[in-house]
Motif scaffolding. Structure first.
Motif, PDB file in Angstrom:
ATOM      1  N   PHE B  44       0.801  -1.220   0.000  1.00  0.00           N
ATOM      2  CA  PHE B  44       0.000   0.000   0.000  1.00  0.00           C
ATOM      3  C   PHE B  44       0.841   1.280   0.000  1.00  0.00           C
ATOM      4  CE2 PHE B  44       0.197  -0.735   4.603  1.00  0.00           C
ATOM      5  CZ  PHE B  44       0.410   0.539   5.093  1.00  0.00           C
ATOM      6  N   VAL B  45       2.016   1.195   0.607  1.00  0.00           N
ATOM      7  CA  VAL B  45       2.882   2.376   0.616  1.00  0.00           C
ATOM      8  C   VAL B  45       3.346   2.695  -0.805  1.00  0.00           C
ATOM      9  CG1 VAL B  45       5.075   3.290   1.407  1.00  0.00           C
ATOM     10  CG2 VAL B  45       3.653   1.962   2.955  1.00  0.00           C
ATOM     11  N   MET B  46       3.862   1.636  -1.457  1.00  0.00           N
ATOM     12  CA  MET B  46       4.384   1.796  -2.801  1.00  0.00           C
ATOM     13  C   MET B  46       3.264   2.178  -3.772  1.00  0.00           C
ATOM     14  SD  MET B  46       6.605  -1.045  -4.780  1.00  0.00           S
ATOM     15  CE  MET B  46       5.329  -2.266  -4.651  1.00  0.00           C
ATOM     16  N   ALA B  47       2.096   1.532  -3.588  1.00  0.00           N
ATOM     17  CA  ALA B  47       0.977   1.781  -4.501  1.00  0.00           C
ATOM     18  C   ALA B  47       0.499   3.215  -4.384  1.00  0.00           C
ATOM     19  CB  ALA B  47      -0.166   0.815  -4.179  1.00  0.00           C
ATOM     20  N   GLU B  48       0.408   3.677  -3.157  1.00  0.00           N
ATOM     21  CA  GLU B  48      -0.007   5.061  -2.924  1.00  0.00           C
ATOM     22  C   GLU B  48       0.959   6.015  -3.604  1.00  0.00           C
ATOM     23  OE1 GLU B  48      -2.439   6.476  -0.120  1.00  0.00           O
ATOM     24  OE2 GLU B  48      -2.247   7.816  -1.829  1.00  0.00           O
ATOM     25  N   ARG B  49       2.237   5.707  -3.453  1.00  0.00           N
ATOM     26  CA  ARG B  49       3.270   6.595  -3.978  1.00  0.00           C
ATOM     27  C   ARG B  49       3.304   6.555  -5.514  1.00  0.00           C
ATOM     28  NH1 ARG B  49       8.508   4.503  -2.192  1.00  0.00           N
ATOM     29  NH2 ARG B  49       8.387   3.345  -4.101  1.00  0.00           N
ATOM     30  N   ASP B  50       3.273   5.348  -6.078  1.00  0.00           N
ATOM     31  CA  ASP B  50       3.492   5.217  -7.524  1.00  0.00           C
ATOM     32  C   ASP B  50       2.211   5.253  -8.337  1.00  0.00           C
ATOM     33  OD1 ASP B  50       6.065   5.006  -6.763  1.00  0.00           O
ATOM     34  OD2 ASP B  50       6.252   2.857  -7.120  1.00  0.00           O
ATOM     35  N   TYR B  51       1.113   4.826  -7.750  1.00  0.00           N
ATOM     36  CA  TYR B  51      -0.116   4.734  -8.530  1.00  0.00           C
ATOM     37  C   TYR B  51      -1.244   5.582  -7.957  1.00  0.00           C
ATOM     38  CZ  TYR B  51       2.299   0.824 -10.652  1.00  0.00           C
ATOM     39  OH  TYR B  51       3.207   0.061 -11.315  1.00  0.00           O
ATOM     40  N   GLY B  52      -0.970   6.238  -6.850  1.00  0.00           N
ATOM     41  CA  GLY B  52      -1.961   7.155  -6.304  1.00  0.00           C
ATOM     42  C   GLY B  52      -3.082   6.493  -5.526  1.00  0.00           C
ATOM     43  N   SER B  53      -3.093   5.157  -5.484  1.00  0.00           N
ATOM     44  CA  SER B  53      -4.124   4.497  -4.693  1.00  0.00           C
ATOM     45  C   SER B  53      -3.489   3.352  -3.922  1.00  0.00           C
ATOM     46  CB  SER B  53      -5.216   3.933  -5.606  1.00  0.00           C
ATOM     47  OG  SER B  53      -5.870   2.864  -4.950  1.00  0.00           O
ATOM     48  N   ALA B  56      -3.954  -0.316  -5.441  1.00  0.00           N
ATOM     49  CA  ALA B  56      -3.583  -0.647  -6.821  1.00  0.00           C
ATOM     50  C   ALA B  56      -3.128  -2.105  -6.964  1.00  0.00           C
ATOM     51  CB  ALA B  56      -2.505   0.305  -7.320  1.00  0.00           C
ATOM     52  N   PHE B  57      -2.215  -2.531  -6.086  1.00  0.00           N
ATOM     53  CA  PHE B  57      -1.696  -3.895  -6.194  1.00  0.00           C
ATOM     54  C   PHE B  57      -2.716  -4.920  -5.696  1.00  0.00           C
ATOM     55  CE2 PHE B  57       2.108  -1.458  -6.517  1.00  0.00           C
ATOM     56  CZ  PHE B  57       2.953  -2.216  -7.314  1.00  0.00           C
ATOM     57  N   LEU B  58      -3.420  -4.558  -4.646  1.00  0.00           N
ATOM     58  CA  LEU B  58      -4.413  -5.476  -4.081  1.00  0.00           C
ATOM     59  C   LEU B  58      -5.466  -5.819  -5.127  1.00  0.00           C
ATOM     60  CD1 LEU B  58      -5.444  -6.902  -1.506  1.00  0.00           C
ATOM     61  CD2 LEU B  58      -6.884  -4.913  -1.111  1.00  0.00           C
ATOM     62  N   ILE B  59      -5.901  -4.802  -5.860  1.00  0.00           N
ATOM     63  CA  ILE B  59      -6.948  -5.032  -6.866  1.00  0.00           C
ATOM     64  C   ILE B  59      -6.432  -5.957  -7.966  1.00  0.00           C
ATOM     65  CG2 ILE B  59      -8.266  -3.888  -8.688  1.00  0.00           C
ATOM     66  CD1 ILE B  59      -8.530  -1.504  -6.671  1.00  0.00           C
ATOM     67  N   ARG B  60      -5.217  -5.686  -8.446  1.00  0.00           N
ATOM     68  CA  ARG B  60      -4.652  -6.560  -9.474  1.00  0.00           C
ATOM     69  C   ARG B  60      -4.513  -7.989  -8.969  1.00  0.00           C
ATOM     70  NH1 ARG B  60       0.211  -3.863 -12.534  1.00  0.00           N
ATOM     71  NH2 ARG B  60      -0.785  -2.024 -13.417  1.00  0.00           N
ATOM     72  N   HIS B  61      -4.066  -8.097  -7.717  1.00  0.00           N
ATOM     73  CA  HIS B  61      -3.895  -9.420  -7.132  1.00  0.00           C
ATOM     74  C   HIS B  61      -5.251 -10.139  -7.055  1.00  0.00           C
ATOM     75  CE1 HIS B  61      -1.599 -12.366  -4.848  1.00  0.00           C
ATOM     76  NE2 HIS B  61      -2.577 -12.413  -3.957  1.00  0.00           N
ATOM     77  N   ALA B  62      -6.263  -9.383  -6.647  1.00  0.00           N
ATOM     78  CA  ALA B  62      -7.590  -9.990  -6.510  1.00  0.00           C
ATOM     79  C   ALA B  62      -8.136 -10.417  -7.870  1.00  0.00           C
ATOM     80  CB  ALA B  62      -8.544  -9.001  -5.843  1.00  0.00           C
ATOM     81  N   VAL B  63      -7.872  -9.593  -8.900  1.00  0.00           N
ATOM     82  CA  VAL B  63      -8.330  -9.957 -10.247  1.00  0.00           C
ATOM     83  C   VAL B  63      -7.640 -11.239 -10.704  1.00  0.00           C
ATOM     84  CG1 VAL B  63      -8.238  -9.271 -12.671  1.00  0.00           C
ATOM     85  CG2 VAL B  63      -8.964  -7.615 -10.934  1.00  0.00           C
TER      86      VAL B  63
END
Lengths: 658, 404
Positions: B44-53, B56-63
């Protein structure tokens, strides 16, 4: 069945045993790491993540007496690049090309510096807010890791050169190096607090540390504001006059001090050439130091006002007493002669002061004795620092009483072979202007705490009475004569009573301890108005090279101009009609001249009398002033008097009559 | 069919699950949940920083997980023998993909691994792991069916070698080892003669020697593994940071989301080193539980393999066992600093779409093998029953049927 080969089943068993054994080993490994080595590992990672944050509150402001900012601290953004994290040559060029238009630095300059490598490259200090936004956007779009912005507390001197020699500047780490920044360092210095916080790899705080105090802009408890007795407008006027004096006389330097004799406040203190404290590194030490307190010089004839005061107080002379001026005397093999080398004949003491007759002063000194001379010099504050809040104050040099030769008495009587600081002389003249009472000069008016409460206030501080009130009145009368009819006539201001004394001293050669031929220090020290002294002005012109060098010729007019402007600025009523002996043309000329020297951001109300409505509106329009018309025809009066300093946009009611 | 199983269950006492594939599925779901938590916490730290949410990674992982579960269902429903007939075209497509990766994609962090497609990208190398298992399973069962001895040099293993080579030059040393290693172990399990195993080991040594000769930094990596602390700033960086992360977790952990390492202190904190973050946040007890879950998975996968109805199924099951359990143990050992750092993900817990989808699909195949075994067993059971009590043929019904 064919798949149930016992050999394969056995192999699967072996495989599972091997895998299980590996898992068991792994469990053991995690047990060692997490249970046995836990504290060791935790300490290791904390050592990396924990950051000692040193927070500094911004340095306190320095204000003038009216609250105008002379030195402020502002938070500035600093753009930093980590050259070793930029990457390939291609990346360097891309980054440089992208940054260049944002911060107005040539791409090649940025790229070259990045190529040099290293871990820290401060690209640009003090970013503007639009630059900051553009860089943030760039970082967001491209995800640059090698680029970030740091907070910097920057000292800023909004008026650049104004009062630079007084204020000084700071160096690295909030440390005052010169001027008040140096002497008041412990007062205005920001507070420093240290705190341990958890940070990420780039040093930004994380977890609870985000809420820690270090995130908030630290105000500090000891961050005090210093208010000076300096009036920025008066300072500006004085500096402008000094600029003019620099051009006219081509001296090595000029120094001026303006004091309020009633309370010892220094209202202006300026020197030329000066420097810009925002770029102090570009200047050499000579223009940075404050000549007014740290330089000593031979006061010359200006010191005669002290000698005259002593002689009057001791009753050795009276104003009407007569002396014979031989034109030249010898005292223990030393020749004393007048400035023109001629004899004035039989003269009264008043004439002696008026014409600054050296021979007579040398005689009076002998009558007074060296002991008394020294006593009064010390009483007037010479020979020791005045105790002003400025750094590097010199003491000056006087004779030791018991070692004084007759020649020493003679030279001291005419202000030679002793050394004083400009501030000492100005303070002594203030004592004369203040009914004979010496006050301690001060430049810090008050100090307020961060919360606005008063920390310290400097008021009038009496040192001692030097002259009796009656003597002092007599002396003031004599000094007024100097300006009215004597050597200081060029310091006259129409309509005001000005008193003072001029001085011309030969420069001392610091290497040979002798005098330098043809090198002079011209000075004038005086006060006005005589009936109620409000201003004491000292002007020193060091080594003029444009021809004239006598104090009465070059220093007195500078002081006169300072008097003229400051008296008007302070709304001090003239004692006589300033234009009584002037015709209309000169009148106009004067007002024109005044208008030229309006303080910054201000206007001086013009004299509108006798003008038509059209002329008045045109004139006021040019100056950005508003007007209300009353009546019609030609102007007969105005609600704001001429020569008043007003803010632009001020409305003046003008009365017209046909 | 299920009407018979309760009988068997009663015979063996109280069980958490009725059969091996239920056990496998339950364990996989536990791991998937742990993975979801960990992916979010470590990204979540990296996602917030790089993708603004932060999601971001959790959603991709869930998909990816959803896609994987669909494939798992397909794998469990379709007879695993059918995949065998698809193996040739699939292998050809995979080889094509690997070549595309090498020839036409831009390197990411110095390696060409992904085929970018609109919306997502996938890693053919992960796919190669499964294909190599199928190829090896096919070869072993084919040779056994012919009653012939297993050989080291054959077409299928040759193709596997080619796949591994293509993956190796990506470069992706870890995946290449898996692609090559699992079939070799399967071959050994499948009855490779000891004399040939000797040659295999010798060949392995020569390969390692050549690699060290050509890329001397690999030797350094080995040395660093032995004692990483002096190299904390360079070669040992990842290992040291990983050890610190694991160790700082202690018995109870720093708490979910409270771990320090994800703040850029540990490279690859969400992929290969996901378990270091997990250990830091969860502590030793949960780590132990997860390790036991993996061990149980291996145990049930082995049971499925042993009970499989034919050689092909048996070898596939061994392959899946190695794919999940083997990768897991390799990853755990690597993360805890007992093996040089190579890119091996932790199945179900590391972030990585293709890996997750392939792992779930392979679990589906494993489940299908088990289902077929159970069906076969059931048939056998009924046959036995009928032999003992022939009257049941006439009256099948209430007496045998238990109400669920």
């Amino acid at each position: 069945m064919k798949n149930k080969q016992p050999k394969i089943l056995r192999n699967i068993d072996i495989l599972i045993v091997v895998i299980m054994a590996l898992f068991v080993v792994t469990i053991g490994r995690y047990f060692i790491l997490q249970v046995i080595q836990h504290s060791e590992m935790e300490e290791k990672i904390m050592n990396i993540a924990r950051d000692n944050v040193v927070r500094q509150s911004p340095r306190g402001k320095i204000l003038d007496r009216n609250g105008r900012e002379l030195a402020i601290s502002r938070i500035a953004k600093l753009l930093v690049i980590r050259p070793d994290k930029v990457g390939s040559e291609e990346d360097i060029q891309v980054l440089s090309a992208e940054l260049s238009p944002i911060i107005n630095i040539p791409a090649e300059t940025i790229a070259n510096r990045i190529r040099e490598g290293g871990a820290y490259y401060a690209v640009k200090h003090g970013l503007e807010s639009d630059e900051e936004a553009a860089i943030n956007q760039l970082k967001k779009d491209k995800g640059y890791e090698c680029l970030w912005m740091d907070d910097e507390v920057k000292r800023y001197y909004p008026n650049d050169m104004l009062a630079a020699n007084i204020i000084g500047f700071i160096g690295m780490e909030d440390k005052g190096l010169e001027g008040l920044e140096y002497s008041m360092d412990s007062i205005v210095k920001g507070d420093v607090q240290e705190e341990d916080v958890l940070t990420d790899m780039r040093g930004r705080t994380i977890f609870d540390s985000i809420f820690s105090r270090s995130q908030q802009r630290y105000k500090g408890d000891s961050c005090k504001t210093v208010t000076l007795t300096i009036d920025a407008t008066m300072q500006f006027i004085v500096e402008q006059v000094l600029d003019k004096a620099m051009v006219e006389n081509q001296p090595q330097s000029v120094t001026a001090i303006v004091m309020d004799p009633k309370n010892g406040e220094i209202l202006a203190m300026a020197a030329r050439p000066s420097y810009n404290p925002n770029k102090f590194a570009d200047y050499n030490m000579d223009v940075i130091k404050n000549h007014a307190v740290s330089d000593i010089y031979e006061p010359g004839s200006t010191f005669k006002s002290i000698v005259a005061g002593a002689a009057l107080e001791e009753g050795v002379v009276s104003p009407e007493q007569t002396f014979y001026d031989p034109g030249r005397i010898n005292v223990s093999d030393k020749h004393i002669q007048n400035w023109n080398g001629e004899s004035f004949g039989t003269v009264t003491f008043t004439d002696i002061v008026k014409n600054s007759i050296n021979t007579c002063f040398a005689m009076i000194g002998q009558i007074l004795t060296g002991e008394k001379l020294n006593e009064y010099a010390r009483k007037f504050g010479f020979g020791e620092p005045t105790g002003v809040e400025l750094p590097g104050e010199a003491s000056g040099m006087l004779f030791e009483t018991d070692k004084m030769l007759d020649s020493d008495i003679a030279t001291m009587s005419i202000g030679q072979s002793i050394a004083v600081t400009p501030l000492q002389l100005c303070t002594a003249m203030s004592a004369i202007a203040n009914d004979g009472v010496l006050l301690k000069p001060h430049i810090v008016k008050s100090i307020t705490n961060a919360d606005g409460s008063l920390y310290k206030e400097n008021g009038r501080e009496e040192v001692r009475r030097v002259l009796s009130s009656a003597t002092d009145k007599t002396l003031m009368g004599l000094l007024e004569q100097v300006v009215a009819t004597g050597g200081g006539q060029k310091a006259q201001v129409k309509g005001y009573r000005v008193a003072g004394k001029t001085g011309t001293a030969q420069k001392i050669n610091k290497d040979t301890a002798g005098y330098m031929e043809g090198r002079y220090i011209a000075s004038f020290c005086g006060f006005a108005p005589v009936d109620d002294p409000q201003l004491v002005v000292l002007v020193i012109i060091d080594d003029p090279t444009a021809g004239a060098f006598y104090g009465g010729q070059i220093a007195a007019p500078v002081a006169g101009e300072i008097f003229a402007q400051l008296l008007r600025y302070k709304h001090i009523e003239p004692t006589s009609d300033p234009f009584a002996d002037m015709d209309k043309d000169q009148n106009k000329k004067t007002s024109q001249q005044v208008a030229n020297t309006a303080p910054p951001g201000k206007q001086i109300m013009p004299d509108l009398s006798g003008m038509s409505i059209r002329e008045v509106s045109q004139k006021l329009g040019e100056m950005g002033l508003g007007m209300n018309i009353q009546g019609s025809g030609l102007s007969t009066g105005q609600s704001i008097p001429a020569n008043t300093v007003v803010d632009p946009g001020t409305s003046v009611t003008v009365y017209f009559k046909p | 069919m299920s009407k018979v199983e309760p009988l068997a269950a009663r015979r063996r006492g109280l069980k958490l699950w009725k059969n091996n594939h239920e056990a496998v599925l339950t364990l996989v779901i536990i791991l998937l949940i742990a993975g979801l938590f960990n992916v979010f916490s470590s990204t979540f730290v990296m996602a917030e920083r790089d993708y603004g949410s932060p999601y971001a990674f959790l959603i991709r992982h869930a998909v990816s997980m959803f896609l994987g579960l669909v494939l798992c269902f397909v794998g469990a429903r379709v007879d695993y023998h059918k995949w065998r007939s698809l193996i040739m075209p699939v292998t050809v497509i995979l080889l094509g993909c690997l070549l595309v990766v090498l020839l036409f994609t831009d390197p990411v962090n110095g390696a060409r691994r992904w085929i970018p497609l609109p919306g997502f990208s996938f890693q053919p190398a992960e796919f190669a792991k499964l294909v190599s298992i199928m190829l090896a399973g096919y070869y072993i069962s084919y040779r056994n069916g012919l009653g012939k001895e297993l050989n080291l040099f054959n077409r299928q293993l040759g193709v596997v070698g080619l796949l591994a080579l293509l993956v190796y030059v990506e470069p992706d040393m870890g995946t290449a080892c898996i692609v090559m290693g699992i079939p070799v172990i399967m071959l050994m399990v499948g009855g490779l003669r000891l004399s040939k195993v000797k040659w295999l080991i010798l060949g392995g040594f020569i390969l390692v020697a050549i690699m060290i000769y050509m890329q001397p930094y690999r030797l350094e990596r080995l040395m660093v593994t032995y004692d990483p602390w002096p190299y904390a700033q360079d070669q040992g960086y990842q290992t040291v940071r990983s050890l610190m992360s694991i160790g700082s977790g202690g018995l109870f952990g720093m708490g979910i989301g409270e771990g320090l390492s994800k703040y850029d202190y540990l490279p690859e904190a969400h992929t290969d080193f996901a378990f270091a973050v997990f250990s830091q946040e969860m502590g030793f007890f949960v780590v132990l539980a997860i390790l036991i879950v993996y061990m149980l998975f291996c145990r049930y996968a082995a049971a499925i393999a042993k009970q499989a109805q034919d050689m092909y199924g048996q070898m596939l099951a061994v392959g899946v066992l190695l794919l999940i359990g083997g990768q897991a143990v390799a990853n755990l050992i690597m993360v805890s600093g007992m093996m040089p750092v190579v890119g091996v993900p932790l199945p179900f817990i590391s972030y990585g779409g293709t890996s997750l989808v392939m792992s779930l699909f392979s679990v589906g195949i494993l489940v299908n093998i088990s289902i077929q075994t159970a069906r076969e067993k059931e048939k056998e059971l009924i046959r036995e029953m009928l032999k003992k009590e022939p009257q049941l043929i006439r009256r099948p019904g209430p007496k045998l049927r238990r109400v669920k």
